[in-house]
Write a protein that holds these residues in place. Structure first.
Motif, mmCIF file in Angstrom:
data_model
loop_
_atom_site.group_PDB
_atom_site.id
_atom_site.type_symbol
_atom_site.label_atom_id
_atom_site.label_comp_id
_atom_site.label_asym_id
_atom_site.label_seq_id
_atom_site.Cartn_x
_atom_site.Cartn_y
_atom_site.Cartn_z
ATOM 1 N N LEU A 290 83.354 2.937 35.783
ATOM 2 C CA LEU A 290 82.639 3.882 35.608
ATOM 3 C C LEU A 290 82.123 4.611 34.093
ATOM 4 O O LEU A 290 81.140 4.810 33.817
ATOM 5 N N LEU A 291 83.568 4.822 34.029
ATOM 6 C CA LEU A 291 83.479 5.530 32.406
ATOM 7 C C LEU A 291 83.190 4.938 31.770
ATOM 8 O O LEU A 291 82.111 4.850 30.814
ATOM 9 N N TRP A 292 83.194 3.966 31.282
ATOM 10 C CA TRP A 292 82.183 2.603 30.808
ATOM 11 C C TRP A 292 80.715 2.386 30.773
ATOM 12 O O TRP A 292 80.170 1.778 29.909
ATOM 13 N N SER A 293 80.647 1.959 31.842
ATOM 14 C CA SER A 293 79.327 1.796 31.961
ATOM 15 C C SER A 293 78.564 2.865 31.191
ATOM 16 O O SER A 293 77.838 2.608 30.823
ATOM 17 N N GLU A 294 79.416 4.362 32.465
ATOM 18 C CA GLU A 294 78.076 5.376 31.647
ATOM 19 C C GLU A 294 77.781 5.212 29.758
ATOM 20 O O GLU A 294 77.049 5.566 28.740
ATOM 21 N N PHE A 295 79.376 5.228 28.723
ATOM 22 C CA PHE A 295 79.574 5.775 27.737
ATOM 23 C C PHE A 295 78.970 4.092 27.184
ATOM 24 O O PHE A 295 78.019 4.010 25.729
ATOM 25 N N SER A 296 79.158 2.774 27.832
ATOM 26 C CA SER A 296 77.681 1.778 27.394
ATOM 27 C C SER A 296 76.666 2.062 27.445
ATOM 28 O O SER A 296 76.185 1.464 26.270
ATOM 29 N N VAL A 297 76.494 2.948 28.066
ATOM 30 C CA VAL A 297 74.498 2.950 28.108
ATOM 31 C C VAL A 297 74.508 3.684 26.961
ATOM 32 O O VAL A 297 73.359 3.824 26.176
ATOM 33 N N GLY A 298 74.791 4.910 26.962
ATOM 34 C CA GLY A 298 74.379 5.346 26.188
ATOM 35 C C GLY A 298 74.627 5.446 24.766
ATOM 36 O O GLY A 298 73.778 5.772 24.050
ATOM 37 N N ILE A 299 75.817 4.816 24.344
ATOM 38 C CA ILE A 299 75.989 3.630 22.832
ATOM 39 C C ILE A 299 74.636 2.834 22.716
ATOM 40 O O ILE A 299 74.153 2.600 21.740
ATOM 41 N N TYR A 300 74.464 1.439 23.643
ATOM 42 C CA TYR A 300 73.582 0.239 23.481
ATOM 43 C C TYR A 300 72.416 1.592 23.225
ATOM 44 O O TYR A 300 71.480 1.250 23.038
ATOM 45 N N GLY A 301 72.424 2.276 24.275
ATOM 46 C CA GLY A 301 70.560 2.589 24.041
ATOM 47 C C GLY A 301 70.011 3.717 22.910
ATOM 48 O O GLY A 301 69.149 3.839 22.989
ATOM 49 N N ASN A 302 71.661 4.169 22.688
ATOM 50 C CA ASN A 302 70.885 5.247 21.186
ATOM 51 C C ASN A 302 70.617 5.996 21.649
ATOM 52 O O ASN A 302 69.994 6.841 20.645
ATOM 53 N N ILE A 303 70.622 6.519 22.320
ATOM 54 C CA ILE A 303 70.453 8.106 23.086
ATOM 55 C C ILE A 303 70.624 9.350 21.882
ATOM 56 O O ILE A 303 72.312 10.126 22.100
ATOM 57 N N PRO A 304 70.388 9.693 21.486
ATOM 58 C CA PRO A 304 70.850 10.963 20.109
ATOM 59 C C PRO A 304 71.804 12.034 21.163
ATOM 60 O O PRO A 304 72.732 12.520 20.705
ATOM 61 N N GLU A 305 71.675 12.369 22.374
ATOM 62 C CA GLU A 305 72.129 13.417 22.996
ATOM 63 C C GLU A 305 73.296 13.015 23.335
ATOM 64 O O GLU A 305 74.299 13.982 23.203
ATOM 65 N N ASP A 306 73.377 11.630 24.222
ATOM 66 C CA ASP A 306 74.421 11.519 24.619
ATOM 67 C C ASP A 306 75.647 11.184 23.482
ATOM 68 O O ASP A 306 77.152 11.294 23.839
ATOM 69 N N LEU A 307 75.096 10.522 22.273
ATOM 70 C CA LEU A 307 75.866 10.399 21.034
ATOM 71 C C LEU A 307 76.437 11.648 20.713
ATOM 72 O O LEU A 307 78.166 11.113 20.526
ATOM 73 N N GLU A 308 75.878 12.315 20.657
ATOM 74 C CA GLU A 308 76.994 13.524 19.566
ATOM 75 C C GLU A 308 77.830 14.103 21.234
ATOM 76 O O GLU A 308 78.797 14.820 20.746
ATOM 77 N N VAL A 309 77.379 14.309 22.638
ATOM 78 C CA VAL A 309 78.757 14.232 22.987
ATOM 79 C C VAL A 309 79.474 13.860 22.825
ATOM 80 O O VAL A 309 81.353 13.788 23.096
ATOM 81 N N MET A 310 79.631 11.851 22.736
ATOM 82 C CA MET A 310 80.438 11.051 22.984
ATOM 83 C C MET A 310 81.501 11.471 21.562
ATOM 84 O O MET A 310 83.007 11.403 21.247
ATOM 85 N N ARG A 311 80.454 11.891 20.765
ATOM 86 C CA ARG A 311 81.259 12.038 19.082
ATOM 87 C C ARG A 311 82.298 13.460 19.801
ATOM 88 O O ARG A 311 83.223 13.406 19.244
ATOM 89 N N LEU A 312 81.967 14.435 20.125
ATOM 90 C CA LEU A 312 82.928 15.485 20.467
ATOM 91 C C LEU A 312 83.728 15.198 21.629
ATOM 92 O O LEU A 312 84.438 15.354 20.501
ATOM 93 N N ILE A 313 83.513 14.059 22.376
ATOM 94 C CA ILE A 313 85.184 13.456 23.412
ATOM 95 C C ILE A 313 85.447 12.472 22.298
ATOM 96 O O ILE A 313 86.996 12.884 22.542
ATOM 97 N N LEU A 314 85.422 11.901 21.579
ATOM 98 C CA LEU A 314 86.128 11.067 21.218
ATOM 99 C C LEU A 314 86.737 11.452 20.066
ATOM 100 O O LEU A 314 87.803 10.648 19.492
ATOM 101 N N PHE A 315 86.501 12.220 19.088
ATOM 102 C CA PHE A 315 86.780 12.155 17.837
ATOM 103 C C PHE A 315 86.570 14.012 17.776
ATOM 104 O O PHE A 315 86.236 14.716 15.971
ATOM 105 N N GLY A 316 85.915 14.151 18.368
ATOM 106 C CA GLY A 316 86.102 15.563 18.034
ATOM 107 C C GLY A 316 87.404 16.912 17.771
ATOM 108 O O GLY A 316 88.586 15.788 17.776
ATOM 109 N N PRO A 317 87.084 18.577 17.578
ATOM 110 C CA PRO A 317 88.477 19.237 17.435
ATOM 111 C C PRO A 317 89.499 18.368 18.550
ATOM 112 O O PRO A 317 90.836 18.349 18.456
ATOM 113 N N PHE A 318 88.683 17.710 19.816
ATOM 114 C CA PHE A 318 90.470 17.976 21.130
ATOM 115 C C PHE A 318 89.841 16.954 21.474
ATOM 116 O O PHE A 318 89.618 16.311 22.500
ATOM 117 N N TRP A 319 90.022 15.603 20.644
ATOM 118 C CA TRP A 319 89.459 14.233 20.532
ATOM 119 C C TRP A 319 91.089 13.566 21.579
ATOM 120 O O TRP A 319 91.210 12.818 22.601
#
Length: 532
Positions: A290-319
């Protein structure tokens, strides 16, 4: 010669028992001290309001809300595991049925405590029962909680009723408690037990959708927030339910492997631990899907708001919360332990995997709550108010020196507690032959743990030493690096770091939940088989 060997064996056994007793007393002493200090922080929070936190206009929900959904998930997951016994008749899990219900009740109380301290006006919690809005998801959720508490309490009491009556026939302090909890019941016949089981099954059938509503409804609290694209969607409540099942089964695996099940035959207990481990692995794998489904749809769909949150989760201060706590420690390594033949057939290793999943789910909850709130709802909202950096925003209600030393003491005590429990587990493992792979895994895990502890000690206890050495994990932002550039560049940063009071009060409430669980396990008949 044989007599000398026997004497030597008895001496070694006595010394080992004394050492284990000392370690247990030290561990519980540390838990008690952390709980005492933490409850003092709760009192300070009650007297001084939310000014002791780092919550702000941008991030109004923080550490306490993350722990709230974490413990509600543990509760709902444990209850749903009990329905496998009392609703669907899965007899192999009957030995942990009562323990699952008791765990659900204790962790529900813990979750509600975190909700309470997160309220701006704690003393006005009762107004939700007076000022009603039946179209509010939160109002509906509150009714689910009330019904859930009633069902949990009734089920647990009916399952323990006859054992409480029998226990109350003695003259010691435990018998007096049992007589009080039996509420005057005297019938110990098999017919009364069969009647109790029929009622429990009815309550379990009713409780099944209620428990789904409790944690699925918790997910719905996030899913209906249209202004937060990462939350908004029909999949979010389902993610909460699956994650609850993973954490609940992992908790039971860990508790049964190291602490509970003393009245069971060793073979039966070991087989049950391995079975629970496989169930945990199944739920965890589905949760990762389910996590992969949520992330892959946001990345493939290039949804700006989702991508911003994913950047923080994956590479932000608390990566590191995502990569180290949630994925590596909380998912990848536990699945490896459970599925590899060298460790998957060892109940202690599977129990350790359960513990790792329980800890890893904390990272999941933190990544659900905080990153999505770090995206301003309106462009420029973060500059519309004069906001101090989050770490210095909290108002100190007592001298900074005392705050600093309390913080150091709580962290070192917590580390000491984990270390002592690790020594206890190691002593128990010494009686079993270890594979070379197991020894290597222990060495790697120990090295990682020592490195993590060193970094955290430098970060929190060493003050600015981390900045000087360049080892500040929470200050290392990967969004501007080539790795972080995979999802594009961003100017976002975290607006929130939990204050010392938030950490201390959280430690206090968690410690109180552990103590309540231990006392209840010691006093209540949680391991007796129904009908026997």
């Amino acid at each position: 010669m044989h007599y000398t060997q026997t004497v030597d064996y008895r001496i070694r056994r006595t010394k080992m028992q004394q050492a284990q007793r000392f370690l247990k007393l030290t561990a519980w002493g540390a838990i008690g001290l952390v709980t005492l200090v933490g409850m003092g922080a709760v009192v300070i929070r009650a007297l001084n309001g939310l000014g002791v936190t780092n919550l702000n206009f941008i991030v109004p929900w923080g550490l306490w809300v993350a722990f709230y959904i974490y413990f509600i998930g543990l509760s709902a997951g444990s209850f749903l595991m009990s329905t496998m016994v009392y609703v669907f008749g899965f007899k192999k899990l009957e030995s942990i049925g009562r323990l699952a219900l008791f765990s659900a009740l204790i962790f529900l109380i813990a979750g509600m405590n975190f909700v309470l301290i997160d309220l701006g006006r704690m003393e006005r919690f009762w107004t939700v029962f007076v000022n009603r809005n039946l179209w509010s998801v939160l109002e509906i959720e509150i009714h689910f909680y009330v019904l859930y508490i009633v069902i949990l309490t009734l089920e647990l009491w009916l399952l323990m009723r006859r054992d409480l009556v029998v226990c109350g026939q003695g003259n010691d302090w435990k018998a007096r408690i049992c007589r009080i909890l039996a509420f005057g019941s005297k019938d110990v016949s098999d017919e009364s037990v069969a009647r109790d089981r029929r009622i429990v099954r009815v309550l379990g059938i009713i409780g099944l959708p209620v428990a789904i509503g409790v944690h699925g409804g918790t997910g719905a609290l996030f899913a209906v927030v249209k202004a937060r694209p990462m939350w908004y969607g029909p999949l979010f409540p389902i993610i909460f339910i699956v994650s609850a099942l993973a954490s609940g089964s992992a908790l039971l695996t860990f508790v049964l492997a190291f602490f509970a099940g003393k009245g069971m035959a060793k073979q039966e207990r070991d087989e049950l631990v391995l079975l629970l481990g496989k169930i945990t692995a199944g739920f965890l794998a589905f949760d990762l899907l389910l996590l992969w489904s949520e992330f892959s749809v946001g990345i493939y769909g290039n949804i700006p708001e989702d991508l911003e949150v994913m950047r923080l989760i994956l590479f932000g201060p608390f990566w590191w919360v995502f990569w180290f706590v949630q994925i590596i420690f909380g998912a990848f390594v536990p699945l490896l332990i459970i599925f590899l033949p060298a460790t998957g057939k060892n109940p202690k290793w599977v129990g350790l995997a359960g513990f790792m999943v329980v800890v890893g789910i904390i990272g999941v909850r933190l990544n659900i709550v905080i990153p999505a709130l770090s995206i301003p709802v309106l462009p420029g909202l973060d500059e519309a108010y004069t906001m101090l950096p989050a770490p210095t925003q909290a108002f100190t209600t007592y001298p900074p020196v005392i705050l600093t030393w309390l913080n150091r003491f709580a962290i070192l005590a917590a580390l000491g507690t984990f270390g002592i429990f690790g020594l206890i587990a190691l002593r128990r493992l010494r009686g079993q032959e270890a594979y070379r792979f197991q020894r290597g895994l222990v060495s790697i895990g120990t090295a990682v743990a020592v490195l993590a502890i060193a970094l955290f000690v430098l970060r929190w206890v060493g003050g600015t030493a981390v900045t000087t050495l360049g080892l500040g994990i929470s200050g290392l932002d990967l969004t501007q690096t080539p790795i972080g550039g995979i999802l594009g560049q961003t100017e976002l940063h975290s607006f929130y770091i939990p204050s010392p009071n938030e950490w201390l009060s959280s430690a206090g409430l968690i410690g109180m939940a552990i103590i309540m669980f231990a006392v209840g396990y010691m006093v209540l008949p949680l391991e007796s088989k129904e009908g026997h």
